[in-house]
Design a protein around this motif. Structure first.
Motif, PDB file in Angstrom:
ATOM      1  N   PHE A 186     -27.313  33.780 -27.865  1.00 51.83           N
ATOM      2  CA  PHE A 186     -27.356  33.123 -29.271  1.00 51.83           C
ATOM      3  C   PHE A 186     -26.873  31.631 -28.844  1.00 51.83           C
ATOM      4  CE2 PHE A 186     -24.269  31.845 -32.382  1.00 51.83           C
ATOM      5  CZ  PHE A 186     -25.310  31.427 -33.152  1.00 51.83           C
ATOM      6  N   LEU A 187     -25.973  31.376 -28.110  1.00 50.54           N
ATOM      7  CA  LEU A 187     -25.231  29.987 -28.161  1.00 50.54           C
ATOM      8  C   LEU A 187     -26.086  29.363 -26.938  1.00 50.54           C
ATOM      9  CD1 LEU A 187     -21.394  30.867 -28.098  1.00 50.54           C
ATOM     10  CD2 LEU A 187     -22.770  29.860 -30.041  1.00 50.54           C
ATOM     11  N   SER A 188     -26.694  29.733 -25.986  1.00 49.73           N
ATOM     12  CA  SER A 188     -27.582  29.148 -25.146  1.00 49.73           C
ATOM     13  C   SER A 188     -28.597  28.265 -25.683  1.00 49.73           C
ATOM     14  CB  SER A 188     -27.800  29.764 -24.095  1.00 49.73           C
ATOM     15  OG  SER A 188     -29.230  30.811 -24.496  1.00 49.73           O
ATOM     16  N   VAL A 189     -29.159  28.669 -26.747  1.00 45.51           N
ATOM     17  CA  VAL A 189     -30.341  28.182 -27.526  1.00 45.51           C
ATOM     18  C   VAL A 189     -30.259  26.695 -28.234  1.00 45.51           C
ATOM     19  CG1 VAL A 189     -32.261  28.186 -29.053  1.00 45.51           C
ATOM     20  CG2 VAL A 189     -31.574  30.426 -27.754  1.00 45.51           C
ATOM     21  N   PRO A 190     -29.105  26.502 -29.147  1.00 47.18           N
ATOM     22  CA  PRO A 190     -28.555  25.454 -29.520  1.00 47.18           C
ATOM     23  C   PRO A 190     -28.110  24.456 -28.397  1.00 47.18           C
ATOM     24  CG  PRO A 190     -27.123  27.271 -30.191  1.00 47.18           C
ATOM     25  CD  PRO A 190     -28.538  27.852 -29.800  1.00 47.18           C
ATOM     26  N   ALA A 191     -27.592  25.028 -27.318  1.00 47.04           N
ATOM     27  CA  ALA A 191     -27.213  24.001 -26.328  1.00 47.04           C
ATOM     28  C   ALA A 191     -28.265  23.391 -25.784  1.00 47.04           C
ATOM     29  CB  ALA A 191     -26.284  25.084 -25.184  1.00 47.04           C
ATOM     30  N   ALA A 192     -29.372  24.096 -25.644  1.00 44.68           N
ATOM     31  CA  ALA A 192     -30.383  23.504 -24.964  1.00 44.68           C
ATOM     32  C   ALA A 192     -31.021  22.333 -25.802  1.00 44.68           C
ATOM     33  CB  ALA A 192     -31.600  24.528 -24.672  1.00 44.68           C
ATOM     34  N   ALA A 193     -31.075  22.733 -27.085  1.00 47.23           N
ATOM     35  CA  ALA A 193     -31.456  21.669 -28.145  1.00 47.23           C
ATOM     36  C   ALA A 193     -30.494  20.470 -28.168  1.00 47.23           C
ATOM     37  CB  ALA A 193     -31.412  22.423 -29.727  1.00 47.23           C
ATOM     38  N   VAL A 194     -29.301  20.683 -27.919  1.00 45.92           N
ATOM     39  CA  VAL A 194     -28.499  19.389 -27.946  1.00 45.92           C
ATOM     40  C   VAL A 194     -28.761  18.506 -26.828  1.00 45.92           C
ATOM     41  CG1 VAL A 194     -26.063  18.766 -27.575  1.00 45.92           C
ATOM     42  CG2 VAL A 194     -26.430  20.500 -28.956  1.00 45.92           C
ATOM     43  N   VAL A 222     -30.954  21.285 -33.892  1.00 49.69           N
ATOM     44  CA  VAL A 222     -29.746  22.171 -33.692  1.00 49.69           C
ATOM     45  C   VAL A 222     -29.977  23.362 -34.714  1.00 49.69           C
ATOM     46  CG1 VAL A 222     -27.415  22.519 -33.823  1.00 49.69           C
ATOM     47  CG2 VAL A 222     -28.386  20.556 -32.588  1.00 49.69           C
ATOM     48  N   GLY A 223     -30.265  22.895 -36.171  1.00 49.14           N
ATOM     49  CA  GLY A 223     -30.516  23.744 -36.911  1.00 49.14           C
ATOM     50  C   GLY A 223     -31.496  24.614 -37.118  1.00 49.14           C
TER      51      GLY A 223
END
Length: 229
Positions: free
Chosen positions: A148-156, A180-181
Motif C-alpha cells: 500500500f505505501l510503496s505506490v504513493p512513494a513511487a508517485a512522489v 499522490v491522491g
C-alpha cells in the motif's frame, strides 16, 4: 503510472535510464544469493502473474482507474533483487510488445514502478516484520501494508522527476496532489491484492514465500530446542 515518450526531457530520461541499468545490473549479481530450487520457479510465476494482473484495471475515482504494480508483492515472494529482475522483465515486454510506456522512458518506468516499489515495499516489510509479532500468519498483513505505501512513494518520486525535467508547464503542487491522491487510492487496491495473494500462498506453502523464511527458521529452531533429548 507508465510514463510515455517525451513526458520528461532527454537529460532526465537518460539519467533515470542510467540509474535503472545500474540497479538491474546489481540485481543480476545479487539475485544469485536468493535463487534456489524454490525461488527460481517462483520468479517466473511471479513475473507472469504481475504481467497478467497489470492488464486488469480497477476504478479508483471518476474517470480514473488503476492496476497492480506488484513490486512489493514480488519482493516478499522471491526476494528484492530477484523482484527487480521480474519487474524489469515485465516492463520491457510491455514496452516493446504492447507499447505500454515509451521506449525512451523505459528506464524511468523501471525505476519508478520496478526499483522504487520493490525497494520501498521490501524495506517496509522488513521493518514491520521486526516490529510486529514474529508469526508467519502476520506476513500477509505486513506485505499488504508495505505494498500500500510503496505506490504513493513511487508517485512522489515521479513528481520529483517531473519537477526536474517535465516537458509541460504544470503546477508542481497540483501535480503532486493529483498523483499522490490517486495513487494512494491505487495503493489500497495494491495492498488488498498483495494481502490476498501472499495469504493464499502462506496458507498452503509458506516455505515458498521468501519473506517468511526467517520466521519459519525461527519456528523450527524453537520446536527443536523444546524437544526433549
Amino acid at each position: 503510472m507508465h510514463v510515455p515518450d517525451g513526458f520528461l526531457d532527454a537529460p532526465t530520461s537518460a539519467a533515470t535510464g542510467a540509474v535503472a541499468v545500474v540497479c538491474v545490473g546489481t540485481a543480476l549479481v545479487k539475485a544469485r544469493r536468493e535463487l534456489d530450487d524454490r525461488t527460481a520457479p517462483m520468479a517466473g510465476l511471479v513475473a507472469a502473474f504481475v504481467f497478467a494482473v497489470q492488464m486488469l484495471n480497477f476504478p479508483v475515482a471518476t474517470g480514473t482507474s488503476g492496476h497492480l504494480l506488484g513490486g512489493a508483492l514480488a519482493a516478499v515472494l522471491v526476494g528484492p533483487w530477484t523482484a527487480v529482475l521480474c519487474m524489469s522483465t515485465v516492463f520491457i515486454v510491455q514496452c516493446l510488445l504492447f507499447a505500454d510506456g515509451g521506449i525512451t522512458a523505459l528506464g524511468t518506468n523501471i525505476l519508478l514502478m520496478g526499483v522504487t516499489t520493490v525497494a520501498v515495499g521490501w524495506l517496509l516489510f522488513v521493518l514491520l516484520r521486526a516490529l510486529l509479532p514474529k508469526r508467519v500468519s502476520m506476513v500477509p498483513l505486513e506485505a499488504g501494508i508495505a505494498a500500500f505505501l510503496s505506490v504513493p512513494a513511487a508517485a512522489v518520486l515521479f513528481v520529483v522527476l517531473y519537477a526536474l525535467g517535465g516537458t509541460a508547464d504544470l503546477p508542481i503542487r497540483s501535480l503532486a496532489t493529483a498523483m499522490v491522491g490517486v495513487h494512494t487510492l491505487i495503493g489500497v487496491g495494491e495492498g488488498v491484492i498483495t494481502f490476498l495473494a501472499v495469504g493464499a500462498i502462506i496458507a498452503v506453502r509458506p516455505d515458498l514465500v521468501y519473506g517468511a523464511r526467517p520466521l519459519l527458521a525461527r519456528r523450527e529452531l524453537e520446536i527443536r530446542t523444546g524437544t526433549p533429548a
